[in-house]
Write an enzyme that holds these catalytic residues in place. Sequence first.
Site, PDB file in Angstrom:
ATOM      1  N   HIS A  78       0.843  -1.204   0.000  1.00 28.54           N
ATOM      2  CA  HIS A  78       0.000   0.000   0.000  1.00 28.54           C
ATOM      3  C   HIS A  78       0.879   1.254   0.000  1.00 28.54           C
ATOM      4  CE1 HIS A  78      -4.114   1.762   1.242  1.00 28.54           C
ATOM      5  NE2 HIS A  78      -3.361   2.715   0.722  1.00 28.54           N
ATOM      6  N   ASP A 138       1.069   2.601   3.773  1.00 28.43           N
ATOM      7  CA  ASP A 138       0.176   3.658   3.272  1.00 28.43           C
ATOM      8  C   ASP A 138       0.977   4.947   3.049  1.00 28.43           C
ATOM      9  OD1 ASP A 138      -2.014   4.993   2.305  1.00 28.43           O
ATOM     10  OD2 ASP A 138      -3.171   4.957   4.163  1.00 28.43           O
ATOM     11  N   ASN A 165      -4.560   6.178  -7.246  1.00 27.79           N
ATOM     12  CA  ASN A 165      -5.100   7.545  -7.170  1.00 27.79           C
ATOM     13  C   ASN A 165      -4.089   8.581  -7.676  1.00 27.79           C
ATOM     14  OD1 ASN A 165      -3.544   7.182  -4.839  1.00 27.79           O
ATOM     15  ND2 ASN A 165      -4.814   8.518  -3.584  1.00 27.79           N
ATOM     16  N   LEU A 176       2.743   6.552  -4.911  1.00 24.02           N
ATOM     17  CA  LEU A 176       3.996   7.068  -5.503  1.00 24.02           C
ATOM     18  C   LEU A 176       3.765   8.359  -6.284  1.00 24.02           C
ATOM     19  CD1 LEU A 176       5.756   3.748  -6.600  1.00 24.02           C
ATOM     20  CD2 LEU A 176       6.053   5.044  -4.486  1.00 24.02           C
ATOM     21  N   PHE A 213      -4.645  14.722   4.031  1.00 27.97           N
ATOM     22  CA  PHE A 213      -4.548  13.486   4.812  1.00 27.97           C
ATOM     23  C   PHE A 213      -3.358  12.657   4.313  1.00 27.97           C
ATOM     24  CE2 PHE A 213      -9.165  14.249   5.061  1.00 27.97           C
ATOM     25  CZ  PHE A 213      -9.395  14.026   6.413  1.00 27.97           C
ATOM     26  N   HIS A 229      -5.704  -0.620   5.498  1.00 27.84           N
ATOM     27  CA  HIS A 229      -5.482   0.231   6.687  1.00 27.84           C
ATOM     28  C   HIS A 229      -6.583   0.183   7.764  1.00 27.84           C
ATOM     29  CE1 HIS A 229      -7.873   2.922   4.184  1.00 27.84           C
ATOM     30  NE2 HIS A 229      -6.878   3.227   3.409  1.00 27.84           N
TER      31      HIS A 229
HETATM   32  O1  DOR Z   1      -4.358   9.411   4.524  1.00 27.04           O
HETATM   33  C1  DOR Z   1      -4.570   9.012   3.396  1.00 27.04           C
HETATM   34  N1  DOR Z   1      -3.874   9.460   2.340  1.00 27.04           N
HETATM   35  N2  DOR Z   1      -5.567   8.129   3.214  1.00 27.04           N
HETATM   36  C2  DOR Z   1      -5.953   7.738   1.991  1.00 27.04           C
HETATM   37  O2  DOR Z   1      -6.833   6.934   1.889  1.00 27.04           O
HETATM   38  C3  DOR Z   1      -5.329   8.317   0.778  1.00 27.04           C
HETATM   39  C4  DOR Z   1      -3.978   8.819   1.062  1.00 27.04           C
HETATM   40  C5  DOR Z   1      -3.432   9.717  -0.001  1.00 27.04           C
HETATM   41  O3  DOR Z   1      -3.482   9.349  -1.195  1.00 27.04           O
HETATM   42  O4  DOR Z   1      -2.895  10.790   0.335  1.00 27.04           O
HETATM   43 ZN    ZN Z   2      -7.024   4.216   1.726  1.00 28.48          ZN
END
Ligand code: DOR
Ligand code: ZN
Length: 425
Positions: free
Chosen positions: A60, A305, A94, A63, A323, A232
């Site tokens: 997870h 993550d 994403n 990049l 986030f 997560h």
């Molecule tokens: O904290 C996060 N950041 N949670 C996510 O689900 C996406 C990720 C991000 O792509 O920044």
């Molecule tokens: Zn996520």
Amino acid sequence: MKILIKSGRVIDPANNVDDIRDILIDNTRIARVGKGLNNGADKTIDAAGKIVMPGLIDMHVHLREPGREDKETIATGTQAALHGGVTTVLAMPNTIPAIDSAENARLIASIIRDTARIQVLVCGAITKGRLGEELVDLARLKKEGIAAISDDGSSVDSPDILFKAMKKARELRIPVICHCEDKTMSAGGVMNLGANSTRLGLRGISNESEYKRVQRDLSIAQRTKCSVHIAHISCAESVEIVAKAKKKGVKVTCETAPHYFSLTEEAVLDYDTNKKMNPPLRTAGDRDAVRQGLADGVIDVIASDHAPHTVAEKEIEFDRAEFGVTGLETEFGVSATYLVHTGLLDWAGLCRKMALNPARILGIDKGTLSAGSDADIVIVDPDAEWAVKIADFASKSRNSCFLNERLKGKVIKTIYRGTVAYSAD
Ligand code: DOR
Ligand code: ZN
């Protein structure tokens, strides 16, 4: 080129090995694992007092390329991975554009071919633009080599679309990774919901917004018999729901990230945006449930993550900051410190969560030190203490939630396909 790794404590749970052994690498592969090997190697690495494990597999990571090369690129992100002992990653879709078509899958594949320093597997999107409306062409994406699908960052809100995605994914044998969040409950939230969010005057994100979605996704997984992986996990209820589903025979695996078993929501009391991620840091009770889930085997995987963001996106008011936190360079040290040195997991247990289990979930022939397998190896000093410093980061971003923290357990060398690609000294 032949490299001999001499006298390390070899941890290889796939082969039930936890013993002092030598490893002979011939070119890109492991030739032999045994005692007293001395086969005229070109180079010898003395691993006495060190642990030798399969290269870590982080399923997870974000990049950011294509699209947000100011946060991270495939080159810098994979260099950060090498610093962290990671030799395979699964890159989340994403990006801009999202990996939702054959064309976009080919685009990212060509960047990987040209710039990646380790193996980068690609996670495709479930829906076009990750908008939750129109299913991607899974068969085409599979032909382009994607290793899993996820709309990570968002959950697929429509149960009907998720049902169709899982049915198709099962047919094509593609694992589905679920970001579990009901945005009708979490929208506008920036930290864990509770007395602390009330006191700080920040909008909260409830446990319920996560675990209700875990519950729904698992019931769809059960109906479709699809293999799903829950991303997560942050709260006690989610751990319990996954444990029950596993008992019922649902084909589910799940992961947590190092911050969920090491930190709590108290870390955001001073509005530190480097402690802001989604899902948010929870209570001590949740953290303990995540720890217990790792120890019991309910939680299969530790993944970072890794979510790099620019200084401008983080050095602003807490509720406006992005986030996410970086994690590739600290995940081994944090896991060693909080799980192994506390006695919750042994080294073989850690190796399962950070290499063997992710390899099995992704269906790749990695995560072991068997003769004949790719020489992806990490050598760590189990007792070395070190402090997390911005100056040492290879990542383009510095939004780590472990800045200046002291950790015990350090990556010394990362070997990727038979080449020493990172050395701490
Ligand atoms: O904290 C996060 N950041 N949670 C996510 O689900 C996406 C990720 C991000 O792509 O920044
Ligand atoms: Zn996520």
